[in-house]
Motif scaffolding. Structure first.
Motif, PDB file in Angstrom:
ATOM      1  N   GLY A  58       4.083 -70.504  44.005  1.00 11.78           N
ATOM      2  CA  GLY A  58       3.315 -71.008  45.145  1.00 11.78           C
ATOM      3  C   GLY A  58       4.102 -72.096  45.846  1.00 11.78           C
ATOM      4  O   GLY A  58       5.131 -72.567  45.342  1.00 11.78           O
ATOM      5  N   LEU A 108      -8.638 -74.494  48.676  1.00  9.54           N
ATOM      6  CA  LEU A 108      -8.658 -73.716  47.433  1.00  9.54           C
ATOM      7  C   LEU A 108      -7.253 -73.734  46.853  1.00  9.54           C
ATOM      8  O   LEU A 108      -6.314 -73.203  47.456  1.00  9.54           O
ATOM      9  CB  LEU A 108      -9.107 -72.282  47.692  1.00  9.54           C
ATOM     10  N   ASN A 150      -4.946 -72.342  44.112  1.00  4.42           N
ATOM     11  CA  ASN A 150      -4.825 -71.299  43.098  1.00  4.42           C
ATOM     12  C   ASN A 150      -3.939 -71.788  41.964  1.00  4.42           C
ATOM     13  O   ASN A 150      -2.942 -72.475  42.195  1.00  4.42           O
ATOM     14  CB  ASN A 150      -4.224 -70.031  43.709  1.00  4.42           C
ATOM     15  N   CYS A 151      -4.321 -71.413  40.728  1.00  9.58           N
ATOM     16  CA  CYS A 151      -3.512 -71.832  39.580  1.00  9.58           C
ATOM     17  C   CYS A 151      -2.180 -71.095  39.565  1.00  9.58           C
ATOM     18  O   CYS A 151      -1.213 -71.557  38.990  1.00  9.58           O
ATOM     19  CB  CYS A 151      -4.268 -71.578  38.274  1.00  9.58           C
ATOM     20  N   SER A 152      -2.103 -69.952  40.236  1.00  8.84           N
ATOM     21  CA  SER A 152      -0.876 -69.158  40.357  1.00  8.84           C
ATOM     22  C   SER A 152      -0.392 -68.612  39.021  1.00  8.84           C
ATOM     23  O   SER A 152       0.773 -68.291  38.857  1.00  8.84           O
ATOM     24  CB  SER A 152       0.255 -69.975  41.013  1.00  8.84           C
ATOM     25  N   TYR A 171      -8.574 -72.913  31.673  1.00  7.33           N
ATOM     26  CA  TYR A 171      -7.784 -73.631  32.663  1.00  7.33           C
ATOM     27  C   TYR A 171      -8.252 -75.084  32.743  1.00  7.33           C
ATOM     28  O   TYR A 171      -9.438 -75.374  32.535  1.00  7.33           O
ATOM     29  CB  TYR A 171      -7.929 -73.011  34.054  1.00  7.33           C
ATOM     30  N   ASN A 188     -11.403 -68.013  37.845  1.00  4.35           N
ATOM     31  CA  ASN A 188     -10.023 -67.545  37.739  1.00  4.35           C
ATOM     32  C   ASN A 188      -9.008 -68.683  37.626  1.00  4.35           C
ATOM     33  O   ASN A 188      -7.800 -68.460  37.691  1.00  4.35           O
ATOM     34  CB  ASN A 188      -9.675 -66.663  38.934  1.00  4.35           C
ATOM     35  N   SER A 232      -8.798 -71.344  39.748  1.00  2.13           N
ATOM     36  CA  SER A 232      -8.578 -72.045  41.007  1.00  2.13           C
ATOM     37  C   SER A 232      -9.447 -73.289  41.102  1.00  2.13           C
ATOM     38  O   SER A 232     -10.542 -73.348  40.526  1.00  2.13           O
ATOM     39  CB  SER A 232      -8.872 -71.123  42.196  1.00  2.13           C
ATOM     40  N   TYR A 283     -11.451 -75.686  43.694  1.00  2.00           N
ATOM     41  CA  TYR A 283     -12.011 -75.621  45.043  1.00  2.00           C
ATOM     42  C   TYR A 283     -12.559 -76.979  45.466  1.00  2.00           C
ATOM     43  O   TYR A 283     -13.332 -77.606  44.751  1.00  2.00           O
ATOM     44  CB  TYR A 283     -13.127 -74.581  45.115  1.00  2.00           C
ATOM     45  N   CYS A 318      -1.868 -77.344  37.132  1.00  2.00           N
ATOM     46  CA  CYS A 318      -2.831 -76.460  36.477  1.00  2.00           C
ATOM     47  C   CYS A 318      -2.269 -76.039  35.122  1.00  2.00           C
ATOM     48  O   CYS A 318      -1.141 -75.541  35.038  1.00  2.00           O
ATOM     49  CB  CYS A 318      -3.097 -75.228  37.344  1.00  2.00           C
ATOM     50  N   ARG A 377       0.984 -74.176  37.621  1.00  2.00           N
ATOM     51  CA  ARG A 377       1.354 -74.577  38.973  1.00  2.00           C
ATOM     52  C   ARG A 377       1.468 -76.087  39.071  1.00  2.00           C
ATOM     53  O   ARG A 377       0.710 -76.820  38.443  1.00  2.00           O
ATOM     54  CB  ARG A 377       0.327 -74.083  39.986  1.00  2.00           C
TER      55      ARG A 377
END
Length: 342
Positions: free
Chosen positions: A123, A136, A138-140, A152, A172, A174, A176, A196, A208
């Motif tokens: 990312g 948002l 994302n943990c990627s 996570y 998932n 992420s 937010y 993350c 990430r």
């Protein structure tokens, strides 16, 4: 102890940490010693080993006061002695003796498929967002099947992110934000380095690392156009500077209208306007406006659309009649330029 920590005889408390950490190459890493000494047991000192050999400290690898070991970036080399991978052990010493505060295997990710079945999707390293806008993160990273339950967690500037109605952890992984905050006090701002951590039965991996910044533009310019006089055929130069995140786009105007575009006018992204071969018609007032970009920002891979705009004070260009002449000195073999006015 009820909190899962371990109290040792020499007044040392050990906080359990993951047995394995997998990090992307060239990423920073902070290894906590996971142990501290109770008061009354004298001065506490720390030292780290890698594969039973003392870690060499330098500008890239530093020992923090609390015993943590900080890497500015991780290296992976074919020759083990030049690689950062291996078994790290932290030794804590007080007047009662020495204890191993932590043992952890550090591994550097090969490509994107990690040993514990974790796949990392690269990312952008930095994201710039408008204040009060949603975000948002994302943990990627995700874990392959067959490696147990995946959990996570996120940190900001090495501190666990506090979840609430405004900041939520999605299933998932992420993170937010209903809206971003920017405050003068760092502890109350959403800006910072976010990391993350993905955990499965094989260990923990940093999925990430991303810097989050809130778009801003200063209220005042640090440099504005100044009045100047030049002759026909000469050169005029104006400059604007203002602090902004991301770097602003500068728009120039002449006499409160869009600047005419021609092959004599050069504008630079740094905020410089230069007019070559000046004509009498170039005389007038010049000012610049600074604003955020309305397009994707290069190397950030994010879109920033901000209406914030700042307008500078005007600089006046006066053009006088005259001509440029050149005197050539054969003895010095150089040209000296001058201006003749009348």
């Amino acid at each position: 102890m009820s909190d899962g920590n371990t109290e040792l005889e020499p007044g040392v408390v050990i906080i359990p940490g993951p047995p394995t950490i997998i990090v992307q190459r060239r990423s920073p890493l902070l290894l906590n010693c996971s142990a501290f000494s109770s008061t009354g047991f004298g001065q506490t000192t720390y030292r780290w080993t890698r594969n039973k050999v003392a870690v060499t400290l330098n500008k890239r690898i530093q020992l923090i006061e609390n015993g943590s070991l900080y890497f500015q970036h991780l290296k992976r080399r074919k020759r083990p002695s030049r690689s950062d991978e291996g078994l790290y052990e932290c030794f804590l010493n007080n007047i009662k003796g020495v204890v191993i505060g932590r043992q952890v295997f550090v591994k550097v990710a090969r490509n994107t498929e990690l040993e514990p079945g974790v796949v990392i999707i690269p990312g952008p390293p930095t994201i710039i967002v408008q204040r009060r806008s949603p975000l948002l993160l994302n943990c990627s990273a995700f874990s392959s099947t067959g490696f147990g339950q995946t959990t996570y967690r996120w940190t900001r500037n090495k501190v666990a992110v506090t979840l609430n109605k405004r900041i939520q952890l999605i299933e998932n992984g992420s993170l937010y934000f209903q809206h971003l905050k920017r405050r003068k006090r760092p502890s109350r701002s959403d800006e910072g380095l976010y990391e993350c951590f993905l955990n499965n039965i094989k260990g923990v991996v940093i999925g990430r690392q991303v810097f989050v910044k809130v778009a801003r533009i200063a209220s005042k310019f640090t440099k504005m156009p100044v009045d100047q006089t030049t002759v026909v055929g000469g050169v005029a130069r104006f400059e604007c500077k203002i602090e902004a995140t991301p770097p602003p786009v500068f728009i120039w105007e002449k006499d409160d209208a869009s600047l005419p575009i021609n092959n004599r006018t050069t504008t630079l992204a740094s905020g410089v306007l230069q007019i070559h071969n000046v004509l009498a018609e170039d005389a007038g007032t010049y000012h610049c406006s600074a604003q955020h970009s309305f397009k994707d920002i290069a190397n950030l891979h994010e879109t920033v659309t901000s209406m914030s705009r700042r307008r500078s004070e005007a600089g006046v260009l006066t053009v006088t009649k005259g001509r440029i002449y050149t005197v050539t000195s054969m003895s010095r073999r150089r040209s000296e330029a001058g201006v003749l006015t009348h």
